[in-house]
Design an enzyme around this catalytic site. Sequence first.
Site, PDB file in Angstrom:
ATOM      1  N   TYR A 268       0.831  -1.199   0.000  1.00 35.90           N
ATOM      2  CA  TYR A 268       0.000   0.000   0.000  1.00 35.90           C
ATOM      3  C   TYR A 268       0.866   1.250   0.000  1.00 35.90           C
ATOM      4  O   TYR A 268       0.685   2.147  -0.832  1.00 35.90           O
ATOM      5  CB  TYR A 268      -0.923  -0.008   1.210  1.00 35.90           C
ATOM      6  CG  TYR A 268      -1.794   1.227   1.315  1.00 35.90           C
ATOM      7  CD1 TYR A 268      -2.865   1.419   0.451  1.00 35.90           C
ATOM      8  CD2 TYR A 268      -1.527   2.209   2.269  1.00 35.90           C
ATOM      9  CE1 TYR A 268      -3.651   2.552   0.529  1.00 35.90           C
ATOM     10  CE2 TYR A 268      -2.312   3.342   2.362  1.00 35.90           C
ATOM     11  CZ  TYR A 268      -3.368   3.515   1.491  1.00 35.90           C
ATOM     12  OH  TYR A 268      -4.144   4.651   1.568  1.00 35.90           O
TER      13      TYR A 268
ATOM     14  N   ALA B  17       3.980   1.602  -0.857  1.00 38.30           N
ATOM     15  CA  ALA B  17       4.753   1.686  -2.102  1.00 38.30           C
ATOM     16  C   ALA B  17       3.880   2.164  -3.256  1.00 38.30           C
ATOM     17  O   ALA B  17       4.305   2.973  -4.088  1.00 38.30           O
ATOM     18  CB  ALA B  17       5.355   0.317  -2.424  1.00 38.30           C
TER      19      ALA B  17
ATOM     20  N   LYS C 256       1.236   4.078  -3.098  1.00 37.16           N
ATOM     21  CA  LYS C 256       0.914   5.496  -2.934  1.00 37.16           C
ATOM     22  C   LYS C 256       2.131   6.377  -3.195  1.00 37.16           C
ATOM     23  O   LYS C 256       1.990   7.524  -3.656  1.00 37.16           O
ATOM     24  CB  LYS C 256       0.346   5.740  -1.535  1.00 37.16           C
ATOM     25  CG  LYS C 256      -1.032   5.117  -1.331  1.00 37.16           C
ATOM     26  CD  LYS C 256      -2.050   5.610  -2.341  1.00 37.16           C
ATOM     27  CE  LYS C 256      -3.461   5.158  -2.032  1.00 37.16           C
ATOM     28  NZ  LYS C 256      -4.470   5.711  -2.968  1.00 37.16           N
TER      29      LYS C 256
END
Length: 262
Positions: free
Chosen positions: A162, A164, A166
């Site tokens: 998650y 990474a 974003k």
Amino acid sequence: MSGTSEGWIDLSGKLALVTGAAAGIGRASARAIAAAGAMTVVLDRDESGAAATVDAIEASGGKAIARTLDVTDEAAWRGLGSWLEAGWGKVDVLVNSAGIARFDRVDESIAKTYREVFAVNVDGTLFGMTMALRFMRAAGKGAIVNISSTASLKGNPAMASYGASKAAVSHFTRSAALECNRAGSDIRVNAVLPGFTETAMAQAVYDQFDEKLGGRDKTLAVFASGRPAQPEEIADLVLFLASDRASFISGSTISIDRAQGA
């Protein structure tokens, strides 16, 4: 939103697209943008949730239409572009809010969750920007707001994919903004980085960590410095960045989180 009621932000005559708009930050953003006068296209793979968002917008006097969309499907984005071309011929605002999170860490088990998370969070955002930029470049103007996360700013041993994903959203935001600026267009691309926000994703965190950490209050103390944000608080910043009030802001990744630095 006092600014909207006072006319400080006016999106009348604009066509806005919001992904992930069946719930959470996406729904709150769609409602805020519609309240400011934009015709809002509510996009989500959850057909009933998208319809409920439209009902809420129309009950408040706004204008909206729902369309089912799987953001991971590039062909579906092309179909949406054809539909928009036939109906409006423009896209003034795009909010990429669709996103998912999975609990994972960097080991042999991450491959499946990594692909699933990146397909929605990164591919979906890129496909959306690609489609919207075609309209915006033709018009020479537009605004894109991508929903990233403060999770992109630091490591996370529980949700590696998650964070990474974003971080990738934030990077593509800056790159797209530079491309548009150097082309001489008035297309602004920004990212909002919410902290812990009261959404279905937050409920998954509660379910995962409440017992481990010793209850809801202790979970909030770890993740949200006492309380989570409400989706409407994030939507206020999304609305501002989508509007001409943010006319000199592009390429920015803006955290909205009381817990930063805590």
